[in-house]
Scaffold this motif. Sequence first.
Motif, PDB file in Angstrom:
ATOM      1  N   VAL A  16       0.874  -1.171   0.000  1.00 28.66           N
ATOM      2  CA  VAL A  16       0.000   0.000   0.000  1.00 28.66           C
ATOM      3  C   VAL A  16       0.912   1.221   0.000  1.00 28.66           C
ATOM      4  N   PHE A  17       0.700   2.111  -0.960  1.00 30.40           N
ATOM      5  CA  PHE A  17       1.427   3.365  -1.030  1.00 30.40           C
ATOM      6  C   PHE A  17       0.670   4.390  -0.196  1.00 30.40           C
ATOM      7  N   CYS A  18       1.371   5.025   0.723  1.00 26.33           N
ATOM      8  CA  CYS A  18       0.742   5.993   1.623  1.00 26.33           C
ATOM      9  C   CYS A  18       1.305   7.377   1.362  1.00 26.33           C
ATOM     10  N   GLY A  19       0.492   8.206   0.712  1.00 28.99           N
ATOM     11  CA  GLY A  19       0.879   9.590   0.495  1.00 28.99           C
ATOM     12  C   GLY A  19       0.687  10.399   1.756  1.00 28.99           C
ATOM     13  N   ILE A  20       1.171  11.623   1.733  1.00 33.14           N
ATOM     14  CA  ILE A  20       1.012  12.491   2.898  1.00 33.14           C
ATOM     15  C   ILE A  20      -0.455  12.888   3.042  1.00 33.14           C
ATOM     16  N   ASN A  21      -1.025  13.454   1.975  1.00 33.61           N
ATOM     17  CA  ASN A  21      -2.439  13.841   1.962  1.00 33.61           C
ATOM     18  C   ASN A  21      -2.849  14.079   0.508  1.00 33.61           C
ATOM     19  N   PRO A  22      -4.147  14.054   0.221  1.00 39.26           N
ATOM     20  CA  PRO A  22      -4.582  14.309  -1.150  1.00 39.26           C
ATOM     21  C   PRO A  22      -4.343  15.776  -1.522  1.00 39.26           C
ATOM     22  N   SER A  23      -4.056  15.997  -2.776  1.00 41.31           N
ATOM     23  CA  SER A  23      -3.928  17.367  -3.262  1.00 41.31           C
ATOM     24  C   SER A  23      -5.316  17.932  -3.553  1.00 41.31           C
ATOM     25  N   VAL A  24      -5.380  19.217  -3.707  1.00 41.34           N
ATOM     26  CA  VAL A  24      -6.642  19.853  -4.083  1.00 41.34           C
ATOM     27  C   VAL A  24      -7.092  19.313  -5.441  1.00 41.34           C
ATOM     28  N   ARG A  25      -6.137  19.079  -6.320  1.00 40.01           N
ATOM     29  CA  ARG A  25      -6.448  18.520  -7.652  1.00 40.01           C
ATOM     30  C   ARG A  25      -7.062  17.122  -7.516  1.00 40.01           C
ATOM     31  N   THR A  26      -6.510  16.305  -6.639  1.00 44.93           N
ATOM     32  CA  THR A  26      -7.061  14.974  -6.386  1.00 44.93           C
ATOM     33  C   THR A  26      -8.491  15.084  -5.886  1.00 44.93           C
ATOM     34  N   ALA A  27      -8.706  15.992  -4.958  1.00 40.75           N
ATOM     35  CA  ALA A  27     -10.048  16.182  -4.408  1.00 40.75           C
ATOM     36  C   ALA A  27     -11.031  16.594  -5.500  1.00 40.75           C
ATOM     37  N   ALA A  28     -10.596  17.469  -6.399  1.00 41.46           N
ATOM     38  CA  ALA A  28     -11.477  17.947  -7.464  1.00 41.46           C
ATOM     39  C   ALA A  28     -11.768  16.857  -8.495  1.00 41.46           C
ATOM     40  N   SER A  29     -10.757  16.051  -8.812  1.00 37.11           N
ATOM     41  CA  SER A  29     -10.927  15.027  -9.849  1.00 37.11           C
ATOM     42  C   SER A  29     -11.477  13.719  -9.303  1.00 37.11           C
TER      43      SER A  29
END
Length: 169
Positions: A16-29
Amino acid sequence: MELSSFDILVPDLPVVFCGINPSVRTAASGHNFGSASNRFWRVLHLSGFTPVRMSAEEDRRLLAFGCGITAAVPRPTRNAGELQIYEFHDAGEALRAKLEHFHPETIAFLGKAAYEAIEGNRVSWGPQSSHFCGAAVWICQTQVDSIAASASTIWLRFTETLGLHVRRL
């Protein structure tokens, strides 16, 4: 245990890849690592985790290749520097509950920030001697962790090594 709409998880994944947090772009898309400048999907393919280069819109397909995605902190931001240290601490319990439920074999933190904040100690790049919720821990250097000109090469090298580890499991 609460999952975010960006979590791509099923039980017993090899990694499982764990990013820090979603980007605003991720949230929008609604798709992980969706920024045009993000190298995640390219590096994932070049390092052997996927047989083809996927796009962010195909992120749910990642499960077919034994990989999942989550984030340490669920709040989207323009950049991770906007997060406060308390957000990592507060999110740590939820992340642990998620990983204990899905029990991946390996958790690959994308960058040091989240793991260091949650665990409270400094780490080096690569495999760690400690485990997190029973999973082997890797700290992967990402495109923002090094000089831009060599970032893809460094990230690819770490991810290729991680891929060799996961395929041996």
